[in-house]
Design an enzyme around this catalytic site. Structure first.
Site, PDB file in Angstrom:
ATOM      1  CB  ILE A  97     -10.542   7.212  -1.790  1.00  0.00           C
ATOM      2  CG1 ILE A  97     -10.569   6.017  -2.909  1.00  0.00           C
ATOM      3  CG2 ILE A  97     -10.920   6.346  -0.513  1.00  0.00           C
ATOM      4  CD1 ILE A  97     -11.855   5.173  -3.244  1.00  0.00           C
ATOM      5  CE1 TYR A 157      -0.121   7.747  -6.237  1.00  0.00           C
ATOM      6  CE2 TYR A 157      -2.023   7.827  -7.900  1.00  0.00           C
ATOM      7  CZ  TYR A 157      -1.504   7.453  -6.637  1.00  0.00           C
ATOM      8  OH  TYR A 157      -2.146   6.969  -5.896  1.00  0.00           O
ATOM      9  CB  ALA A 178       4.906   6.546 -14.688  1.00  0.00           C
ATOM     10  CB  SER A 179       4.480   4.968  -9.737  1.00  0.00           C
ATOM     11  OG  SER A 179       3.350   5.374  -9.390  1.00  0.00           O
ATOM     12  CE  LYS A 180      -0.299   4.093  -6.619  1.00  0.00           C
ATOM     13  NZ  LYS A 180      -0.107   3.269  -5.466  1.00  0.00           N
ATOM     14  CG  ASN A 189      -1.662   1.447   1.404  1.00  0.00           C
ATOM     15  OD1 ASN A 189      -2.657   1.384   0.816  1.00  0.00           O
ATOM     16  ND2 ASN A 189      -1.143   2.133   2.225  1.00  0.00           N
ATOM     17  CB  SER A 243      -3.960   4.763  -8.856  1.00  0.00           C
ATOM     18  OG  SER A 243      -4.853   5.982  -9.134  1.00  0.00           O
TER      19      SER A 243
END
Length: 242
Positions: free
Chosen positions: A185, A152, A154-156, A87, A139
């Protein structure tokens, strides 16, 4: 035998929501990872939100040796690790022309490399036991992109590919791996949005609200318990990406 569940980045937000829900089962031993040492007050605040107390494990997932050390410590204490919930994640949002290389790399190091480091470390023990479950936090930004989140997203997106490969390799030893791709969220991150921006997002969401952290935790719990699901990415966004 207790089910040993290690959740990275679980001192707040979605990770803490996972810990709260999963701690309801007395057969679950929750281990919360923090990237830094917590004060006694911080630990008490976390423990007070759990039904059954959790262990606290300090370590930076982006550091390969630290990741290996954390998993090794869990195995030495309990003799097994049944579930890993990856997480831990950070954001450094800005448009691409303004994004610094360090901000791009820092997000990938924590979100993607950190997930890889923890997965690699856990698989070494899970392979020996021929048992284990890994749940990764992706995500909708990793599926569809998002303005100002090149790093973000790219990482997800990388986590999606890593999840599917882990599922394929893990299936050789009875190990499952899935991912959750939340949308908007209600966390500290979305709380920073202005009322105008929040209203605009809610208009785009068919369910006209942000998701609740516990709704993400419910999905994590489902992926842990469903014995026939692997290699899947569950989108949880109130219909935003229909």
């Amino acid at each position: 035998m207790r089910q040993i569940i290690l959740i990275t980045g679980a001192t707040k937000g979605l990770g803490l929501a996972d810990a709260k829900r999963l701690s309801r089962d007395p057969n679950n031993q929750i281990i919360i990872n923090s990237h830094r040492k917590l004060s006694d007050d911080e630990v008490k605040k976390i423990q007070d939100q759990l039904v059954h107390p959790a262990d606290i494990l300090v370590g930076d997932v982006s550091d390969e040796k630290a990741a290996q050390g954390m998993v090794k410590d869990v195995f030495k204490k309990y003799g097994h690790i049944d579930v890993l919930v990856n997480n831990a994640g950070i954001t450094r949002d800005t448009l691409i022309p303004l994004m610094k290389e360090k901000d791009f790399k820092d997000v990938l190091d924590t979100n993607l490399v950190g997930t890889f480091n923890m997965t690699k470390a856990a698989l070494r023990y899970m392979f020996k036991k021929r048992h284990g479950v890994i749940v990764n936090m992706s995500s909708v930004s990793g599926l569809h992109g998002n303005l100002g989140q090149a790093n973000y997203s790219a990482s997800k997106a990388g986590i999606v590919g890593l999840t599917k490969t882990t599922a394929q390799e893990g299936s050789l030893r009875g190990i499952r791996c899935n991912a959750v791709a939340p949308g908007m969220i209600a966390t500290a991150m979305t709380a920073k949005l202005s009322d105008r921006v929040a209203r605009r997002w809610k208009k785009q969401i068919p369910m006209h609200r942000f998701g609740k952290p516990d709704e993400v935790a419910q999905t994590v719990e489902f992926l842990i318990n469903n014995q026939y699901m692997t290699g899947q990415v569950i989108t949880l966004d109130g219909g935003l990406t229909i």
